[in-house]
Design a protein around this motif. Structure first.
Motif, PDB file in Angstrom:
ATOM      1  N   THR A  38       2.987 -34.630 -20.528  1.00 53.03           N
ATOM      2  CA  THR A  38       3.178 -33.493 -19.305  1.00 53.03           C
ATOM      3  C   THR A  38       2.194 -32.797 -18.879  1.00 53.03           C
ATOM      4  OG1 THR A  38       4.100 -31.698 -20.558  1.00 53.03           O
ATOM      5  CG2 THR A  38       5.855 -33.452 -20.106  1.00 53.03           C
ATOM      6  N   ARG A  39       1.072 -32.776 -19.837  1.00 55.90           N
ATOM      7  CA  ARG A  39      -0.100 -31.943 -19.476  1.00 55.90           C
ATOM      8  C   ARG A  39      -0.885 -32.558 -18.332  1.00 55.90           C
ATOM      9  NH1 ARG A  39       1.660 -27.955 -19.581  1.00 55.90           N
ATOM     10  NH2 ARG A  39      -0.392 -26.794 -19.231  1.00 55.90           N
ATOM     11  N   LEU A  40      -0.545 -33.716 -18.224  1.00 55.60           N
ATOM     12  CA  LEU A  40      -1.318 -34.704 -17.370  1.00 55.60           C
ATOM     13  C   LEU A  40      -0.872 -34.551 -15.885  1.00 55.60           C
ATOM     14  CD1 LEU A  40      -2.021 -37.784 -19.677  1.00 55.60           C
ATOM     15  CD2 LEU A  40      -3.443 -35.894 -19.162  1.00 55.60           C
ATOM     16  N   LEU A  41       0.567 -33.941 -15.843  1.00 52.44           N
ATOM     17  CA  LEU A  41       1.177 -34.145 -14.586  1.00 52.44           C
ATOM     18  C   LEU A  41       0.482 -32.751 -13.557  1.00 52.44           C
ATOM     19  CD1 LEU A  41       4.988 -34.352 -15.504  1.00 52.44           C
ATOM     20  CD2 LEU A  41       3.363 -35.951 -14.107  1.00 52.44           C
ATOM     21  N   ALA A  42       0.738 -32.652 -12.500  1.00 52.99           N
ATOM     22  CA  ALA A  42       0.094 -31.551 -11.854  1.00 52.99           C
ATOM     23  C   ALA A  42       1.059 -30.474 -12.075  1.00 52.99           C
ATOM     24  CB  ALA A  42       0.598 -31.592 -10.054  1.00 52.99           C
ATOM     25  N   PRO A  43       0.540 -29.450 -12.115  1.00 59.58           N
ATOM     26  CA  PRO A  43       1.357 -27.798 -12.625  1.00 59.58           C
ATOM     27  C   PRO A  43       2.756 -27.886 -11.815  1.00 59.58           C
ATOM     28  CG  PRO A  43      -1.009 -27.415 -12.255  1.00 59.58           C
ATOM     29  CD  PRO A  43      -0.885 -28.852 -11.480  1.00 59.58           C
ATOM     30  N   ASP A  44       2.645 -28.169 -10.780  1.00 64.57           N
ATOM     31  CA  ASP A  44       4.012 -28.001  -9.899  1.00 64.57           C
ATOM     32  C   ASP A  44       5.084 -28.913 -10.566  1.00 64.57           C
ATOM     33  OD1 ASP A  44       2.440 -29.801  -8.296  1.00 64.57           O
ATOM     34  OD2 ASP A  44       4.507 -30.248  -7.559  1.00 64.57           O
ATOM     35  N   GLN A  45       4.699 -29.951 -11.089  1.00 66.78           N
ATOM     36  CA  GLN A  45       5.520 -31.146 -11.694  1.00 66.78           C
ATOM     37  C   GLN A  45       6.490 -30.612 -13.026  1.00 66.78           C
ATOM     38  OE1 GLN A  45       3.064 -34.246 -11.085  1.00 66.78           O
ATOM     39  NE2 GLN A  45       4.585 -35.458  -9.993  1.00 66.78           N
TER      40      GLN A  45
END
Length: 316
Positions: A38-45
């Protein structure tokens, strides 16, 4: 970090922010590979993905907590209460339910996916064996496939959600089959076998032989062959699921590709130990997780930068 994520997601309500924080903490504590991805997702996701994990974990905890005073009927009642509160529109006094209800509304996630999920959770209260692949697939529809489908609106797609759905469902199924192979010994301690009985029988394996392996911490040759066959089936599902990564929004692809790589490498570790799953638990080491995630982090950053550039160009 969490403040920036909540700000990016447009979550302003103080109670909701606290609810999402708790879901993030649950994911960080209990889902190491999941949280890393999840750290690879954009912050808003990220907050929405953490909320989905928190809800699934909450249901799992009802089923799996070792409390002698909590019998099957009590667990069923607690699952029903969870279901009632969720479908009543959440519960602002229960952080996980408040966060997941907000996520469902924000992303318009179909609630029937949660019905399927809770149905499979109820199966775990009474079903301990699966006679064939079809029966196991019915269970995994709610326990694994719907997780991928719940994620799709958050991840985004380049085409329609319907086009990406079969691949998202397959990836959830592959992840769970990997768990079943890795955790076969642990599941036996709970009197459960999550492998098709008829496919095991084709190799001369039944529950008694699996229990013998569990007690003696050894993998009988027949069981090894049966597990190897299940291993190859799972590999094939990963191959199919990988074809769907290109259907996701570019900024989400590094996250999903990393999760696929790291989870499928659990299969490598199982094979490396010659299916000695009754004596040890297959894991992917921290160094390898960081190595894979590091390259993906750069790709995710470039994807988000490209998205920002396109937005600025459009605004101009």
């Amino acid at each position: 970090m969490i403040r920036a994520e909540l700000d990016a997601a447009g979550i302003d309500d103080a109670r909701l922010r606290a609810a999402y924080r708790q879901c993030r903490q649950i994911a960080a504590e209990h889902g190491r590979t999941y949280f890393l991805a999840t750290r690879l997702l954009a912050p808003d996701q990220r907050p929405a993905v953490h909320a989905l994990y928190g809800f699934a974990r909450h249901a799992d905890d009802i089923l799996d907590e070792f409390n002698p005073a909590l019998d099957t009927r009590a667990r069923a009642q607690r699952l029903q209460e969870l279901s009632d509160r969720f479908f009543a529109g959440g519960d602002r006094d229960e952080p996980v339910l408040a966060a997941v209800d907000d996520t469902v509304r924000r992303y318009r996630i179909p609630t029937d996916l949660f019905e399927d999920f809770l149905a499979s959770m109820r199966m775990d209260l009474s079903v301990t064996d699966y006679p064939d692949r079809a029966a196991l697939n019915r269970y995994m529809r709610g326990s694994a496939e719907v997780i991928g489908l719940q994620m799709l609106p958050i991840l985004g797609t380049v085409g329609t959600v319907d086009e990406a759905a079969p691949y998202a469902a397959a990836l959830g199924r592959a992840f769970q089959l990997t768990n079943f192979l890795r955790d076969v010994d642990e599941d036996l301690s709970r009197d459960r076998i999550y492998l098709p009985a008829d496919e095991l029988a084709a190799h001369g394996v039944d529950r008694d032989l699996m229990t013998w392996c569990h007690i003696h911490r050894r993998t009988d040759a027949r069981v090894r062959d049966a597990l190897a066959a299940q291993h190859e089936i799972t590999r094939d599902i990963y191959r199919f699921a990988a074809d769907g990564i290109g259907l996701l929004a570019p900024r989400s692809r590094p996250c999903v590709a990393t999760a696929l790589t790291l989870y499928s490498e659990i299969l490598d570790r199982i094979e490396d130990c010659d299916f000695a799953v009754f004596a040890q638990r297959a894991t992917v080491g921290t160094t390898r997780r960081i190595q894979v995630a590091g390259g993906a982090l750069l790709r995710a950053w470039w994807a988000r930068m490209g998205r920002s550039e396109r937005r600025r160009a459009g605004a101009a």
